[in-house]
Write an enzyme that holds these catalytic residues in place. Structure first.
Site, PDB file in Angstrom:
ATOM      1  N   CYS B 187       0.843  -1.256  -0.025  1.00  0.00           N
ATOM      2  CA  CYS B 187       0.047   0.027   0.052  1.00  0.00           C
ATOM      3  C   CYS B 187       0.794   1.332   0.152  1.00  0.00           C
ATOM      4  CB  CYS B 187      -0.886  -0.022   1.240  1.00  0.00           C
ATOM      5  SG  CYS B 187      -1.792  -1.484   1.173  1.00  0.00           S
ATOM      6  N   HIS B 325      -3.372   8.314   5.461  1.00  0.00           N
ATOM      7  CA  HIS B 325      -3.374   6.918   4.713  1.00  0.00           C
ATOM      8  C   HIS B 325      -4.764   6.016   5.256  1.00  0.00           C
ATOM      9  CE1 HIS B 325      -2.022   3.092   3.037  1.00  0.00           C
ATOM     10  NE2 HIS B 325      -2.106   2.562   4.276  1.00  0.00           N
ATOM     11  N   GLU B 336      -1.627   5.820  13.029  1.00  0.00           N
ATOM     12  CA  GLU B 336      -1.344   7.009  12.278  1.00  0.00           C
ATOM     13  C   GLU B 336      -1.620   8.287  13.066  1.00  0.00           C
ATOM     14  OE1 GLU B 336      -3.445   7.359   8.388  1.00  0.00           O
ATOM     15  OE2 GLU B 336      -1.978   8.717   7.929  1.00  0.00           O
ATOM     16  N   LYS B 357     -10.241   7.639   1.843  1.00  0.00           N
ATOM     17  CA  LYS B 357     -10.450   6.389   1.611  1.00  0.00           C
ATOM     18  C   LYS B 357     -11.943   6.234   2.166  1.00  0.00           C
ATOM     19  CE  LYS B 357      -5.996   4.316   1.460  1.00  0.00           C
ATOM     20  NZ  LYS B 357      -5.047   5.503   2.005  1.00  0.00           N
ATOM     21  N   HIS B 362     -10.018   1.396  -0.249  1.00  0.00           N
ATOM     22  CA  HIS B 362      -8.266   1.083  -0.164  1.00  0.00           C
ATOM     23  C   HIS B 362      -7.887   0.500  -1.142  1.00  0.00           C
ATOM     24  CE1 HIS B 362      -4.297   0.934   0.967  1.00  0.00           C
ATOM     25  NE2 HIS B 362      -4.488   0.075   1.812  1.00  0.00           N
ATOM     26  N   PHE B 421       2.520  -3.000   4.019  1.00  0.00           N
ATOM     27  CA  PHE B 421       2.823  -4.260   4.663  1.00  0.00           C
ATOM     28  C   PHE B 421       4.502  -4.308   4.987  1.00  0.00           C
ATOM     29  CE2 PHE B 421      -0.638  -7.057   3.296  1.00  0.00           C
ATOM     30  CZ  PHE B 421      -1.447  -6.676   4.437  1.00  0.00           C
TER      31      PHE B 421
END
Lengths: 116, 434
Positions: B187, B325, B336, B357, B362, B421
Site C-alpha cells: 500500500c 493513509h 497513524e 478512503k 483502499h 505491509f
C-alpha cells in the site's frame, strides 16, 4: 508426452470467430476435411495479427516480414492452434515455419489425412 | 499558460519537480471533474458486490470502477470508454489494471498538454509503476499449468500477470526510453514510485516521469485480505469505510489507476505547461515491527513524515492539510493518529486531516499515487476534503482536526501519508503553485 486432446466442446474457443469458421471446424471434426482446417488456420492467423487488418492473407506471405508478427504473436497463434486441434508443436518446429502456406502445410501434416 | 512560475531550483539548489498532469480511473470518478465533484460533495464510490455468487463471502461492499468491463481473463471480452485507443498488440499482454493504467496515462498526458507520442523515444522520460500484478491472471495461468501437468502455458502468461506487468507493457506501449521500473511495497507502492521519480528528476537523470499506479478489484486480489480479517464486513456502503471512527472495522477494497506527469520545473515552463503543484519533498522510514501490522505508535510513519518535512524544508506548523493513509482498520488508524501527534504539536496550529478512503475505499498499490492526485486536485480547486463517514471520532484522535464536511479552504502545503505491509511508510509534501 502425449498430445493434448481437443476440447470436448471446442465451440467455446471459437465463439469469437465468424460462423463459417466455426462451421469449417465442425466439418473438420466430423470428416477430417483438410480444406476445412485451412479455413480455420487462416482465421486464426488473422485473429492474432498484432495490427488488425482485413486485407487478404495469402500462402506466400511471411508471418513476420509481411504480416507484422513478432515472436510473441507467433507463440500466441501456435498456442491457439495447439489448443484447438489438440496438437503439440515443438519450438524447433515453429522455427521452421515462415509463411502462411508453410504453417498450413505443417498443421495438415501434423493432423494427418484423417485425424479420427 | 499559467502566470504562476516555479523557480527552477529549490533552497537546496536542487531541480524543482512539478506535477503538470493527472489522470483518474477511480471509484469516485474517471476524470478530474468527476473526482472533484465527488470529493467536494463527499460522495462515495461504493457498490454492493458478491463474489463467486456466494452470499457467505464476508465482503459485501467495494469501491468499484465504473464504465469498464475487465472481469474476463481474455482481453477480447474487455470494454473501456471509447475515447481511449488500445491496440491489439498492447492488449494481448495486459492485465485488467493495465487497461485502467493506459486510460489514466492518456488522460494525464492530455491534461499536461502533451501531444500523443510526446513521451516516446526521447531518452528523457521515465516510467515509474506501482502494481502488485494481477492475481486473477496469475491464478488463471497457473490453473492451466496445473490442469495440463506443466505441458501448456499461455505465451502472454508471464507479462500479463506478474508484479511487473504494468512496467513491461506500458514501457513498450508508450515507447519509454528514459527509464522504466516498478514498485512492490504493497500500500506504499504508489508513493514509492512517486518519490523515486521525483529523485531521478531532481538528480538530472530525467526531465519528465510518468508515475502510474493500478490495482484490480476482483476476488483474487481482495478476498485474501478477508482471510487476514482486514476487510470491513459491513453491507451498508455508507458506513463500511469509516477512517478514525470508533466503529471502524476494516478497509473496503477498491480498484482503478491514477497517473501523474512529473516534470522538472524548467522543462514544464519551457513548453508553457501549467504547474499544478510542486513536489516539495518526500521521506520514507520503516517500522521494523511486523509483517502486516502497523507499529503500535506509528514510529516509522512519524519518522517518514519528519523526513518528508525536512526534505521539503518545511516546518510541521506550515502544513495546511494531511491526506491520511487512514484505511479504516482499528490498528492502522490508531497508529497513524499517534504518529501525527508525534510530529504535529497539538498545542499549536493543527493541519486539517482527512482520509479520502472514506469515499474510495483502499486501492492498495494505487493508494499513494491516487491520494497525491487528490491533493493536487484539492489545491487547484480550492477545498479540503472532509471525513463524511466520521460519526464518533476515536478518542485517540483527540487534539487532531478531522473536519466532517468539505472545507472551502485552499491548502497550500499538503502532506500525503502512505503505509504498506512490512512497515513501509512513505510521505510526500506538496506545495501549491501560484
Amino acid at each position: 508426452m502425449s498430445p493434448q486432446q481437443p476440447d470436448a466442446n471446442p465451440s467455446e474457443k471459437l465463439s469469437r470467430y465468424e460462423p463459417e469458421v466455426r462451421e469449417a471446424y465442425a466439418r473438420y471434426r466430423e470428416t477430417g476435411d483438410v480444406d476445412a482446417v485451412q479455413i480455420v488456420i487462416i482465421a486464426m492467423v488473422r485473429e492474432h495479427l498484432p495490427k488488425p487488418s482485413d486485407a487478404p492473407i495469402t500462402d506466400e506471405q511471411k508471418l513476420v516480414e509481411d504480416l507484422g508478427y513478432d515472436s510473441l504473436a507467433v507463440a500466441e497463434v501456435v498456442f491457439a492452434i495447439e489448443d484447438t486441434f489438440g496438437l503439440r508443436i515443438e519450438t524447433s518446429e515453429i522455427m521452421q515455419i515462415s509463411t502462411v502456406g508453410s504453417l498450413k502445410e505443417f498443421i495438415a501434416k501434423k493432423l494427418g489425412p484423417k485425424n479420427e | 499558460m499559467s502566470e504562476a512560475r516555479v523557480m527552477p531550483t529549490d533552497k537546496k539548489g536542487r531541480r524543482r519537480v512539478v506535477i503538470s498532469g493527472a489522470g483518474f480511473i477511480t471509484p469516485i470518478g474517471n476524470d478530474w471533474a468527476g473526482v472533484a465533484s465527488s470529493l467536494r460533495e463527499g460522495r462515495h464510490g461504493f457498490e454492493r458486490v458478491e463474489f463467486f455468487g456466494n452470499p457467505n463471502v464476508p465482503v459485501k461492499v467495494a469501491g468499484t470502477v465504473k464504465d469498464f468491463v475487465v472481469e474476463s481473463m481474455n482481453w477480447r471480452d474487455w470494454k473501456w470508454p471509447a475515447r481511449y485507443e488500445i491496440a491489439r498488440e498492447t492488449l494481448r499482454g495486459l492485465a485488467p489494471h493495465g487497461v485502467y493504467a493506459i486510460c489514466a496515462i492518456d488522460q494525464a498526458a492530455e491534461h499536461a498538454g502533451l501531444a500523443r507520442g510526446a513521451l516516446a523515444n526521447d531518452d528523457a522520460t521515465g516510467l515509474y509503476c506501482a502494481s502488485a500484478g494481477s492475481a486473477m491472471m496469475l491464478h488463471g495461468h497457473l490453473g492451466q499449468m496445473d490442469r495440463t501437468r506443466g505441458e501448456r502455458g499461455n505465451p502472454m502468461g508471464v507479462v500479463s500477470s506478474i508484479s511487473g506487468t504494468l512496467n513491461f507493457n506500458l514501457a513498450a506501449h508508450y515507447k519509454i526510453t528514459g527509464s522504466v521500473c516498478g514498485f512492490v511495497s504493497a500500500c506504499a507502492s504508489g508513493s514509492h514510485a512517486l518519490g523515486y521519480a521525483c529523485d531521478d528528476i531532481r538528480l538530472g537523470r530525467l526531465n519528465r516521469a510518468v508515475v502510474v499506479a493500478g490495482e484490480e478489484l476482483n476476488a483474487e486480489t481482495l478476498l485474501p485480505f478477508a482471510a487476514m480479517r482486514a476487510l470491513s464486513p459491513q453491507s451498508d456502503p455508507n458506513v463500511a469505510s469509516r477512517p478514525f471512527d470508533t466503529a471502524r472495522d476494516g478497509f473496503v477494497g477498491a480498484g482503478g489507476a491514477v497517473a501523474l506527469i512529473l516534470e522538472d520545473a524548467e522543462t514544464a515552463a519551457a513548453r508553457g505547461a501549467r504547474a499544478l503543484a510542486e513536489i516539495a519533498g518526500w521521506g520514507q522510514a520503516a517500522d521494523g515491527h511486523s509483517v502486516a501490522m502497523s507499529h503500535p505508535e506509528g514510529r516509522g510513519l512519524a519518522n517518514a513524515m519528519k523526513r518528508a518535512l525536512s526534505d521539503a524544508g518545511a516546518d510541521a506548523g506550515e502544513i495546511d492539510y494531511i491526506n491520511a493513509h487512514g484505511t479504516s482498520t482499528p490498528v492502522g488508524d490508531r497508529a497513524e493518529a499517534l504518529a501525527i501527534k508525534t510530529v504535529f504539536d497539538t498545542n499549536k496550529k493543527q493541519p486539517r486531516i482527512s482520509s479520502t478512503k472514506a469515499l474510495t475505499g483502499h486501492p492498495l498499490s494505487l493508494a499513494g499515487a491516487m491520494e497525491t492526485a487528490f491533493c493536487v486536485l484539492a489545491m487547484n480547486e480550492g477545498f479540503i476534503p472532509g471525513n463524511p463517514h466520521l460519526v464518533n471520532t476515536d478518542p485517540v484522535c483527540e487534539g487532531l482536526d478531522l473536519p466532517r464536511e468539505t472545507l472551502n479552504e485552499r491548502p497550500r502545503l499538503v502532506l500525503n501519508n502512505s503505509s504498506g505491509f512490512g512497515g513501509s511508510n512513505v510521505c510526500h509534501v506538496l506545495r501549491a503553485v501560484g
